[in-house]
Design a protein around this motif. Structure first.
Motif, PDB file in Angstrom:
ATOM      1  N   ARG A 110       8.343   8.925  21.275  1.00 54.68           N
ATOM      2  CA  ARG A 110       6.977   8.517  20.476  1.00 54.68           C
ATOM      3  C   ARG A 110       6.622   7.176  20.762  1.00 54.68           C
ATOM      4  NH1 ARG A 110       7.335   8.274  14.958  1.00 54.68           N
ATOM      5  NH2 ARG A 110       4.951   8.092  15.033  1.00 54.68           N
ATOM      6  N   PHE A 111       7.496   6.114  21.223  1.00 54.74           N
ATOM      7  CA  PHE A 111       7.299   4.794  21.366  1.00 54.74           C
ATOM      8  C   PHE A 111       7.397   4.185  22.899  1.00 54.74           C
ATOM      9  CE2 PHE A 111       8.586   5.418  16.942  1.00 54.74           C
ATOM     10  CZ  PHE A 111       7.588   4.779  16.203  1.00 54.74           C
ATOM     11  N   ARG A 112       6.592   3.155  23.003  1.00 53.10           N
ATOM     12  CA  ARG A 112       6.585   2.423  24.185  1.00 53.10           C
ATOM     13  C   ARG A 112       6.423   0.910  23.732  1.00 53.10           C
ATOM     14  NH1 ARG A 112       2.544   2.949  28.325  1.00 53.10           N
ATOM     15  NH2 ARG A 112       1.028   2.972  26.670  1.00 53.10           N
ATOM     16  N   PHE A 113       7.378   0.122  24.383  1.00 48.29           N
ATOM     17  CA  PHE A 113       7.491  -1.111  23.964  1.00 48.29           C
ATOM     18  C   PHE A 113       7.140  -2.045  25.173  1.00 48.29           C
ATOM     19  CE2 PHE A 113      10.005   1.025  20.746  1.00 48.29           C
ATOM     20  CZ  PHE A 113       9.567   0.616  19.726  1.00 48.29           C
ATOM     21  N   ARG A 114       6.181  -3.169  24.864  1.00 51.68           N
ATOM     22  CA  ARG A 114       5.893  -4.208  25.889  1.00 51.68           C
ATOM     23  C   ARG A 114       6.108  -5.468  25.501  1.00 51.68           C
ATOM     24  NH1 ARG A 114       2.520  -4.372  30.687  1.00 51.68           N
ATOM     25  NH2 ARG A 114       1.287  -6.255  30.556  1.00 51.68           N
TER      26      ARG A 114
ATOM     27  N   ALA B 255      20.587  -9.102  29.477  1.00 53.81           N
ATOM     28  CA  ALA B 255      19.838  -8.704  28.403  1.00 53.81           C
ATOM     29  C   ALA B 255      18.527  -8.125  28.770  1.00 53.81           C
ATOM     30  CB  ALA B 255      19.715  -9.860  27.362  1.00 53.81           C
ATOM     31  N   THR B 256      17.940  -8.502  29.909  1.00 50.20           N
ATOM     32  CA  THR B 256      16.696  -7.855  30.411  1.00 50.20           C
ATOM     33  C   THR B 256      16.946  -6.545  30.728  1.00 50.20           C
ATOM     34  OG1 THR B 256      15.779 -10.290  30.634  1.00 50.20           O
ATOM     35  CG2 THR B 256      14.852  -8.462  31.956  1.00 50.20           C
ATOM     36  N   ARG B 257      18.106  -6.295  31.672  1.00 48.04           N
ATOM     37  CA  ARG B 257      18.369  -5.181  32.145  1.00 48.04           C
ATOM     38  C   ARG B 257      18.734  -4.017  31.230  1.00 48.04           C
ATOM     39  NH1 ARG B 257      21.359  -7.811  36.196  1.00 48.04           N
ATOM     40  NH2 ARG B 257      23.456  -7.390  34.738  1.00 48.04           N
ATOM     41  N   LYS B 258      19.291  -4.569  29.760  1.00 49.41           N
ATOM     42  CA  LYS B 258      19.518  -3.797  28.636  1.00 49.41           C
ATOM     43  C   LYS B 258      18.140  -3.403  28.110  1.00 49.41           C
ATOM     44  CE  LYS B 258      23.146  -3.913  26.004  1.00 49.41           C
ATOM     45  NZ  LYS B 258      23.908  -4.591  24.974  1.00 49.41           N
ATOM     46  N   MET B 259      17.405  -4.180  27.938  1.00 50.72           N
ATOM     47  CA  MET B 259      16.225  -3.804  27.320  1.00 50.72           C
ATOM     48  C   MET B 259      15.387  -2.850  28.182  1.00 50.72           C
ATOM     49  SD  MET B 259      14.685  -6.804  25.016  1.00 50.72           S
ATOM     50  CE  MET B 259      15.716  -7.538  23.706  1.00 50.72           C
ATOM     51  N   ARG B 260      15.357  -3.020  29.366  1.00 50.93           N
ATOM     52  CA  ARG B 260      14.679  -2.066  30.551  1.00 50.93           C
ATOM     53  C   ARG B 260      15.204  -0.962  30.189  1.00 50.93           C
ATOM     54  NH1 ARG B 260      13.485  -6.725  34.649  1.00 50.93           N
ATOM     55  NH2 ARG B 260      11.407  -7.121  33.929  1.00 50.93           N
ATOM     56  N   SER B 261      16.500  -0.725  30.168  1.00 49.15           N
ATOM     57  CA  SER B 261      17.331   0.617  30.187  1.00 49.15           C
ATOM     58  C   SER B 261      16.798   1.450  28.923  1.00 49.15           C
ATOM     59  CB  SER B 261      19.124   0.344  30.133  1.00 49.15           C
ATOM     60  OG  SER B 261      19.371  -0.166  28.682  1.00 49.15           O
TER      61      SER B 261
ATOM     62  N   MET C  88      11.938  -0.268  27.673  1.00 50.29           N
ATOM     63  CA  MET C  88      11.051  -1.514  27.417  1.00 50.29           C
ATOM     64  C   MET C  88      10.642  -2.051  28.707  1.00 50.29           C
ATOM     65  SD  MET C  88      12.939  -3.633  24.201  1.00 50.29           S
ATOM     66  CE  MET C  88      14.461  -2.871  23.490  1.00 50.29           C
ATOM     67  N   GLU C  89       9.060  -2.368  28.446  1.00 56.47           N
ATOM     68  CA  GLU C  89       8.607  -3.055  29.657  1.00 56.47           C
ATOM     69  C   GLU C  89       8.791  -4.512  29.423  1.00 56.47           C
ATOM     70  OE1 GLU C  89       4.415  -3.203  32.016  1.00 56.47           O
ATOM     71  OE2 GLU C  89       4.688  -1.703  30.554  1.00 56.47           O
ATOM     72  N   VAL C  90       9.245  -5.181  30.394  1.00 62.14           N
ATOM     73  CA  VAL C  90       9.470  -6.743  30.242  1.00 62.14           C
ATOM     74  C   VAL C  90       8.603  -7.533  31.130  1.00 62.14           C
ATOM     75  CG1 VAL C  90      11.038  -8.598  30.030  1.00 62.14           C
ATOM     76  CG2 VAL C  90      12.067  -6.436  29.281  1.00 62.14           C
ATOM     77  N   THR C  91       7.377  -7.785  30.733  1.00 63.24           N
ATOM     78  CA  THR C  91       6.432  -8.270  31.636  1.00 63.24           C
ATOM     79  C   THR C  91       6.480  -9.840  32.131  1.00 63.24           C
ATOM     80  OG1 THR C  91       4.657  -8.923  30.243  1.00 63.24           O
ATOM     81  CG2 THR C  91       4.740  -6.708  30.795  1.00 63.24           C
ATOM     82  N   GLY C  92       7.078 -10.702  31.228  1.00 64.25           N
ATOM     83  CA  GLY C  92       7.233 -12.070  31.436  1.00 64.25           C
ATOM     84  C   GLY C  92       5.934 -12.708  30.836  1.00 64.25           C
ATOM     85  N   SER C  93       5.684 -13.931  31.510  1.00 69.51           N
ATOM     86  CA  SER C  93       4.334 -14.682  31.071  1.00 69.51           C
ATOM     87  C   SER C  93       3.070 -14.116  31.642  1.00 69.51           C
ATOM     88  CB  SER C  93       4.563 -15.977  31.431  1.00 69.51           C
ATOM     89  OG  SER C  93       5.672 -16.521  31.022  1.00 69.51           O
ATOM     90  N   VAL C  94       2.264 -14.277  31.124  1.00 65.45           N
ATOM     91  CA  VAL C  94       0.612 -13.830  31.435  1.00 65.45           C
ATOM     92  C   VAL C  94      -0.108 -15.108  31.299  1.00 65.45           C
ATOM     93  CG1 VAL C  94       1.040 -11.303  30.784  1.00 65.45           C
ATOM     94  CG2 VAL C  94      -0.138 -12.917  29.127  1.00 65.45           C
ATOM     95  N   PRO C  95      -0.990 -15.022  32.041  1.00 67.69           N
ATOM     96  CA  PRO C  95      -2.252 -16.156  31.923  1.00 67.69           C
ATOM     97  C   PRO C  95      -2.669 -16.273  30.531  1.00 67.69           C
ATOM     98  CG  PRO C  95      -2.538 -15.134  33.836  1.00 67.69           C
ATOM     99  CD  PRO C  95      -1.616 -14.243  33.204  1.00 67.69           C
ATOM    100  N   ARG C  96      -2.992 -17.307  30.104  1.00 69.98           N
ATOM    101  CA  ARG C  96      -3.649 -17.500  28.497  1.00 69.98           C
ATOM    102  C   ARG C  96      -5.157 -16.576  28.539  1.00 69.98           C
ATOM    103  NH1 ARG C  96      -2.178 -17.576  23.954  1.00 69.98           N
ATOM    104  NH2 ARG C  96      -3.506 -18.083  22.480  1.00 69.98           N
ATOM    105  N   ASP C  97      -5.638 -16.548  29.746  1.00 65.37           N
ATOM    106  CA  ASP C  97      -6.951 -15.793  29.612  1.00 65.37           C
ATOM    107  C   ASP C  97      -6.706 -14.131  29.646  1.00 65.37           C
ATOM    108  OD1 ASP C  97      -6.199 -15.304  32.410  1.00 65.37           O
ATOM    109  OD2 ASP C  97      -8.252 -16.090  32.935  1.00 65.37           O
ATOM    110  N   ALA C  98      -5.474 -13.742  29.724  1.00 65.90           N
ATOM    111  CA  ALA C  98      -5.019 -12.522  29.675  1.00 65.90           C
ATOM    112  C   ALA C  98      -4.465 -11.835  28.184  1.00 65.90           C
ATOM    113  CB  ALA C  98      -4.383 -12.081  30.861  1.00 65.90           C
ATOM    114  N   VAL C  99      -4.041 -12.876  27.594  1.00 69.18           N
ATOM    115  CA  VAL C  99      -3.448 -12.383  26.336  1.00 69.18           C
ATOM    116  C   VAL C  99      -4.458 -11.675  25.340  1.00 69.18           C
ATOM    117  CG1 VAL C  99      -2.518 -13.701  24.014  1.00 69.18           C
ATOM    118  CG2 VAL C  99      -2.051 -14.821  26.137  1.00 69.18           C
ATOM    119  N   ALA C 100      -5.486 -11.994  25.210  1.00 67.32           N
ATOM    120  CA  ALA C 100      -6.210 -11.274  24.624  1.00 67.32           C
ATOM    121  C   ALA C 100      -6.276  -9.551  25.060  1.00 67.32           C
ATOM    122  CB  ALA C 100      -7.828 -11.336  24.400  1.00 67.32           C
TER     123      ALA C 100
END
Length: 151
Positions: free
Chosen positions: A21-25, A36-42, A45-57
């Motif tokens: 039912r859920f997807r987490f980004r 910890a990142t591997r556990k989240m991905r297991s 969960m999608e762990v994307t890291g930083s995005v450019p400020r103009d992509a936040v919206a």
């Protein structure tokens, strides 16, 4: 992504939720360990890291809700941005938000309450916010925020 933002409790909450039912980004600078990142991905969960400020919206636009189980914040700008984007927000008192109809406050360090709040928010009927209503609610929220800061 950092432990002071409560992601260890978020991880436990996600374990309790039905994966179908859920997807987490998770978006933002990743200060978690690789383990910890591997556990989240297991957990899917999608762990994307930083995005450019103009992509936040765009990140807010693709989301159905915003979750920040922070332990130490003061005033979480990301929560204010999520409110402005029209998202339901689930956070803790540490985020420093005033009462707002889009915000659910859960106890800090309480994964069960966090999972329950995520589940409840996913079941609520979401109605598109009309621009005039949205602008009015942001203006009212801003006035409430100013009142809370000056008191």
């Amino acid at each position: 992504l950092h432990l002071r933002y409560g992601f260890q409790y978020f991880y436990v909450a996600v374990e309790r939720l039905p994966r179908e039912r859920f997807r987490f980004r998770m978006v933002g600078p990743n200060l978690l360990t690789e383990q910890a990142t591997r556990k989240m991905r297991s957990l899917g969960m999608e762990v994307t890291g930083s995005v450019p400020r103009d992509a936040v919206a765009d990140e807010y636009a693709r989301a159905d809700m915003f979750v920040l189980p922070t332990l130490s914040e003061g005033s979480a700008n990301v929560c204010h941005e999520a409110i402005a984007a029209g998202l339901p927000v689930i956070t803790t008192q540490a985020a420093g938000l005033v009462n707002h109809p889009q915000v659910s406050i859960v106890p800090e360090m309480d994964s069960l309450s966090l999972a329950d709040a995520i589940q409840a928010a996913s079941l609520r009927e979401s109605s598109p916010v009309q621009q005039s209503d949205f602008s009015r609610s942001i203006r009212e929220y801003g006035l409430d925020l100013i009142d809370a800061i000056t008191e």
